[in-house]
Design an enzyme around this catalytic site. Sequence first.
Site, mmCIF file in Angstrom:
data_model
loop_
_atom_site.group_PDB
_atom_site.id
_atom_site.type_symbol
_atom_site.label_atom_id
_atom_site.label_comp_id
_atom_site.label_asym_id
_atom_site.label_seq_id
_atom_site.Cartn_x
_atom_site.Cartn_y
_atom_site.Cartn_z
ATOM 1 N N HIS A 258 7.824 42.635 26.916
ATOM 2 C CA HIS A 258 8.419 42.613 28.251
ATOM 3 C C HIS A 258 8.334 41.194 28.800
ATOM 4 O O HIS A 258 7.343 40.504 28.571
ATOM 5 C CB HIS A 258 7.679 43.581 29.187
ATOM 6 C CG HIS A 258 8.488 43.936 30.374
ATOM 7 N ND1 HIS A 258 8.501 43.171 31.511
ATOM 8 C CD2 HIS A 258 9.354 44.948 30.588
ATOM 9 C CE1 HIS A 258 9.326 43.710 32.376
ATOM 10 N NE2 HIS A 258 9.866 44.779 31.845
ATOM 11 N N ASP A 312 10.343 52.103 27.354
ATOM 12 C CA ASP A 312 11.381 52.642 26.465
ATOM 13 C C ASP A 312 10.815 53.198 25.165
ATOM 14 O O ASP A 312 11.436 54.053 24.541
ATOM 15 C CB ASP A 312 12.421 51.555 26.159
ATOM 16 C CG ASP A 312 13.259 51.227 27.371
ATOM 17 O OD1 ASP A 312 13.456 52.127 28.203
ATOM 18 O OD2 ASP A 312 13.699 50.077 27.506
#
Length: 375
Positions: A258, A312
């Site tokens: 991320h 996700d």
Amino acid sequence: MKVYSGLAGIPVVKSSISYIDGQKGILEYRGIPIHELVENSNFLEVSYLLIFGKLPSKKEYKKFVDDIKESLFLDEAIINFLKDIPSDTHPMKVLQSIVPILATFDKNKDVLDEKHHYSAAVNLLGKVPTIIANWKRISEGNPPVYPDKSLSYAENFLFMLTNSLPDKKIADMFDKCLILHAEHTINVSTFTAIVVVSTLADFYSAVSSAVGSLSGRLHGGANERVFYMLNEIEDESKIEDFIREMLNKKERIMGFGHRIYKTYDPRAKIIKQFLNEISKIKGVSNLYKKALKFEEIGLKYLKEKHIYPNIDFFTAVFYNYLGIPPQFYTCIFAMARISGWIAHCKEYLKDNKLFRPTQIYDGGHNIHYVPFEKR
Ligand code: CMC
């Protein structure tokens, strides 16, 4: 002059909608820690909080939910349009193309008018789940299932998607996934939305563009790819070789990493708990087993670079438990992120400035046109 590639680390707005501490793994919506909202609230109440900046009173909440329920239904023209789209069209493309048409049915056209903000929010929160669910049914050659206002928001979506009433506990966990997807500071799709609205295009255009932006695999499209990645691996014994090969080829492991979190994504932590709970109801699936092993081995290679599983990675496994086809995973992310996109568009317009960054030109000058025969 320096180019700030990907605008990494460059503030482009002042915002009071959400906050991330990427080192500590903290996420807050309007200052409230995400785990507190997941424990106590629901997606529509959180949407109100994000869009209007405060938790609603009972009366405000009721009106908001009632208005959204009233707008769950699609005009037959939209359903007929869905029937004409080639059945193998990706659901994110379908969503991106239908959203702007919804503006036609909204009488509040002026993007600078608060009434537009309210009606766009209510219309999009109401109709987007129906578009997604209807498209699933229509693309599979089945008649659409019409919304049922007596159900909760999450129950109704799962009902329209599967044509069967979902287990209440599972629908509740799904609703909490929507809370976790609803907002995430100035990420790329949110940035897309405010760039579009800065031109004074309406919220439907902004959301449609944001859907396109979300669909890429470096952003929301990752959850669908996580499923394909895990599915491609025959069994747990092959995971380590698979990861090593990907890293040797300098490929990205989907559902890991991320831009902001340099520790465990707090959203992923919560979904991992949901997986534990759903596995008790539905049994331990192969995909879940593979995901847990994949996480363990992935961390062995990536933790030292501060790369952890993100939301996700685990939602892919959760949505698979719900029997949702992988090409619909990113749509679920989109239907939840509508709240965040609208909240940011509304906030941005309070002090609108047309986005117009600059560039460093590195091409030539005074180059002359050459006719075909001389090239
Ligand atoms: N797998 C392998 N290596 C990675 C990954 C990954 N998923 N993510 C980052 N890296 C490595 C990258 O190769 C680079 O290594 P090196 O310095 O040796 O060249 C280093 O980490 C930094 O990469 P970066 O591209 O500068 O990092 P970023 O902050 O721009 O990356 C990211 C953020 C999300 C684009 C990236 O982690 C990624 O591609 N992840 C996979 C796609 C994914 O899961 N996206 C969903 C993000 S969460 C949901 C959302 O909000 O969209």
